[in-house]
Design a protein around this motif. Structure first.
Motif, PDB file in Angstrom:
ATOM      1  N   VAL A 192       0.849  -1.200   0.000  1.00 40.93           N
ATOM      2  CA  VAL A 192       0.000   0.000   0.000  1.00 40.93           C
ATOM      3  C   VAL A 192       0.880   1.245   0.000  1.00 40.93           C
ATOM      4  CG1 VAL A 192      -1.766   1.300   1.256  1.00 40.93           C
ATOM      5  CG2 VAL A 192      -1.863  -1.201   1.207  1.00 40.93           C
ATOM      6  N   ARG A 193       0.559   2.180  -0.875  1.00 45.59           N
ATOM      7  CA  ARG A 193       1.275   3.457  -0.932  1.00 45.59           C
ATOM      8  C   ARG A 193       0.284   4.572  -1.240  1.00 45.59           C
ATOM      9  NH1 ARG A 193       6.493   1.892  -4.776  1.00 45.59           N
ATOM     10  NH2 ARG A 193       7.463   0.402  -3.322  1.00 45.59           N
ATOM     11  N   GLU A 212      -4.600   6.811  -1.681  1.00 43.90           N
ATOM     12  CA  GLU A 212      -4.098   5.538  -1.159  1.00 43.90           C
ATOM     13  C   GLU A 212      -4.373   4.436  -2.180  1.00 43.90           C
ATOM     14  OE1 GLU A 212      -4.173   2.884   2.957  1.00 43.90           O
ATOM     15  OE2 GLU A 212      -5.827   4.259   2.515  1.00 43.90           O
ATOM     16  N   ARG A 213      -3.312   3.694  -2.522  1.00 42.45           N
ATOM     17  CA  ARG A 213      -3.441   2.648  -3.532  1.00 42.45           C
ATOM     18  C   ARG A 213      -2.768   1.366  -3.053  1.00 42.45           C
ATOM     19  NH1 ARG A 213      -5.559   4.037  -8.247  1.00 42.45           N
ATOM     20  NH2 ARG A 213      -5.921   6.260  -8.640  1.00 42.45           N
ATOM     21  N   ILE A 214      -3.255   0.256  -3.595  1.00 42.50           N
ATOM     22  CA  ILE A 214      -2.711  -1.052  -3.248  1.00 42.50           C
ATOM     23  C   ILE A 214      -2.245  -1.740  -4.525  1.00 42.50           C
ATOM     24  CG2 ILE A 214      -4.973  -2.207  -3.372  1.00 42.50           C
ATOM     25  CD1 ILE A 214      -4.027  -3.914  -0.944  1.00 42.50           C
ATOM     26  N   TRP A 216      -1.632  -0.443  -9.620  1.00 46.50           N
ATOM     27  CA  TRP A 216      -1.876   0.257  -8.359  1.00 46.50           C
ATOM     28  C   TRP A 216      -3.348   0.652  -8.315  1.00 46.50           C
ATOM     29  CZ3 TRP A 216       1.349   0.411  -4.355  1.00 46.50           C
ATOM     30  CH2 TRP A 216       2.702   0.157  -4.584  1.00 46.50           C
ATOM     31  N   VAL A 239      -7.759   2.284  -3.098  1.00 49.61           N
ATOM     32  CA  VAL A 239      -8.154   1.544  -1.900  1.00 49.61           C
ATOM     33  C   VAL A 239      -9.465   2.101  -1.347  1.00 49.61           C
ATOM     34  CG1 VAL A 239      -7.565   1.078   0.515  1.00 49.61           C
ATOM     35  CG2 VAL A 239      -5.814   0.882  -1.259  1.00 49.61           C
ATOM     36  N   ASP A 253     -10.284  -7.670  -0.160  1.00 48.62           N
ATOM     37  CA  ASP A 253      -8.935  -7.938  -0.665  1.00 48.62           C
ATOM     38  C   ASP A 253      -8.982  -8.808  -1.924  1.00 48.62           C
ATOM     39  OD1 ASP A 253      -7.785  -6.463   1.343  1.00 48.62           O
ATOM     40  OD2 ASP A 253      -7.327  -8.190   2.622  1.00 48.62           O
ATOM     41  N   TYR A 299      -9.612  -6.908  -5.179  1.00 50.39           N
ATOM     42  CA  TYR A 299      -8.489  -6.210  -5.805  1.00 50.39           C
ATOM     43  C   TYR A 299      -7.788  -7.118  -6.816  1.00 50.39           C
ATOM     44  CZ  TYR A 299      -8.973  -2.589  -2.204  1.00 50.39           C
ATOM     45  OH  TYR A 299      -9.452  -1.585  -1.406  1.00 50.39           O
TER      46      TYR A 299
END
Length: 311
Positions: free
Chosen positions: A10-11, A17-19, A25, A28, A166, A169
Motif C-alpha cells: 500500500v502506498r 491511497e493505492r494497493i 496500483w 483503496v 482484498d 483487488y
C-alpha cells in the motif's frame, strides 16, 4: 535491478491511497466492519450487480424455487434445460438473499445467530448450488457467462468482509490486464493500417479511462466524472470512420467495414468486463482470434475470411 513490488503493498500516490496487485496500483476503499449487517448489505449489492450483468428473465423470486426446480428437472431439451437451469440459479440466489436478510433482521432484534444455524446452512447451500448452475447463465450480451459473479456472494457469505474486499483487488487487477490486452491487440491490428490512421490515441484513451472506471466504486464522489469520461471516450472510439480513398476497391471497403466491426466489438468487450470488474477469458480469446484473422487479411489486401465471424 528493480525489486519486484509485493502484492498487497500500500502506498499513497498523488494523494490517493493505492494497493498493488499484479503490476497495477488500485484505489483503496476501506471495508466496513465485519458483521451480519455488513454482509447483508454486501450480498444485496452483489445480487443487484449479478442480475444487472446476466441474461434477462432469470431473476426469479426465491419463493418460487420449487417451481423453478420442477421445471428444470422435467426439461429434456438441452437448450430449454439451459435456460431453465439459469432460472433456477436465479431463484436459488434470491432465496439465499431472502434468508440472509431475515437473519440479519433477527440479529437486530437481539436474537443470536451462529454460523451453524440451520438457516445459515441453507443460505450457504443455496449459494453453492446457484454457483454450480450459474455456469449455464450467459452474459446479457449473449457472450460467455461470468462465473465470478456467481461465486462472489458465496465468498462474501463464507469469509470476513475485509478478506472479500482484498480478493476483489485481485479480480480488478486481472480485469485491467485484459483491458490492456484487448487494447494492445486493437492497436496492433488497426493502427498501422492507413484505413485506420489516428485510431491509436482513441483506443489508448478509452482503455485508460476503462481502467479508472473499473477501480472506482459507484459510491465514490468521483464516479460522476469517471462515468462521463468513460461514456464519452467510448462514443468517440465507436464513431471512428475509416479513411477510404475515393477510388476504394471492393476489398478495401469490405476490410474497412470489418475493421469497424472489430472496433465496436472491442469497445463492447472492454465495456462488459469493465462494468462487471471481472475478466471474460473466452470472449477475450475469441476477439483476439478475430483480430488475427483481420490482420492476415489486411496483409494480403483481400477481405476473405475477415468477413466471416468466428464461431
Amino acid at each position: 535491478m528493480n525489486t519486484p513490488i509485493a502484492n498487497g503493498t500500500v502506498r499513497v500516490i498523488d494523494g490517493v491511497e493505492r494497493i498493488h496487485y499484479d503490476g497495477y496500483w488500485l484505489k483503496v476503499y476501506a471495508p466496513p466492519a465485519d458483521s451480519l449487517q455488513a454482509k447483508k448489505t454486501l450480498i444485496g449489492a452483489l445480487t443487484r450487480r449479478l442480475f444487472n450483468h446476466v441474461e434477462h428473465g432469470i431473476n426469479i423470486p426465491g419463493k418460487r424455487i420449487g417451481e423453478a426446480r420442477a421445471a428444470f428437472e422435467a426439461e429434456t431439451d438441452p437448450a430449454h434445460r439451459r435456460v431453465k437451469g439459469a432460472m433456477l440459479a436465479g431463484a436459488l440466489f434470491n432465496r439465499a438473499t431472502d434468508i440472509f436478510t431475515k437473519l440479519v433482521e433477527l440479529q437486530e432484534q437481539g436474537v443470536e445467530i451462529d454460523q451453524d444455524n440451520a438457516l445459515m446452512r441453507e443460505c450457504g447451500q443455496c449459494l453453492q448450488e446457484s454457483l454450480t448452475l450459474g455456469k449455464l447463465v450467459l452474459h446479457r450480451s449473449g457472450e460467455e457467462g461470468i462465473d465470478e459473479l456467481w461465486g462472489e456472494p458465496f465468498r462474501a457469505f463464507s469469509i470476513p468482509v475485509e478478506a472479500f474486499y482484498d480478493s476483489r483487488y485481485v479480480k480488478i487487477a486481472q480485469t485491467m490486464r485484459d483491458i490492456d490486452r484487448i487494447a494492445a491487440e486493437m492497436i496492433t491490428t488497426l493502427a498501422c493500417n492507413p484505413l485506420f490512421e489516428g485510431i491509436e490515441p482513441l483506443i489508448r484513451r478509452f482503455a485508460d479511462i476503462a481502467k479508472v472506471k473499473c477501480e472506482t466504486l459507484r459510491t465514490d464522489d468521483a464516479i460522476f466524472d469517471v462515468w462521463a469520461d468513460f461514456v464519452v471516450t467510448s462514443e468517440a472510439l465507436s464513431a471512428f470512420t475509416p479513411h477510404l480513398p475515393a477510388d476504394a476497391t471492393i476489398d478495401q471497403r469490405q476490410l474497412a467495414a470489418a475493421g469497424q466491426r472489430l472496433i465496436v466489438q472491442g469497445r463492447d468487450l472492454v465495456t462488459y468486463i469493465t462494468r462487471a470488474r471481472v475478466p471474460m477469458p473466452k470472449s477475450t480469446r475469441e476477439y483476439i482470434e478475430r483480430c488475427k484473422v483481420f490482420e492476415a487479411a489486411c496483409k494480403t489486401g483481400v477481405a476473405g475470411d475477415a468477413l466471416e465471424p468466428l464461431p
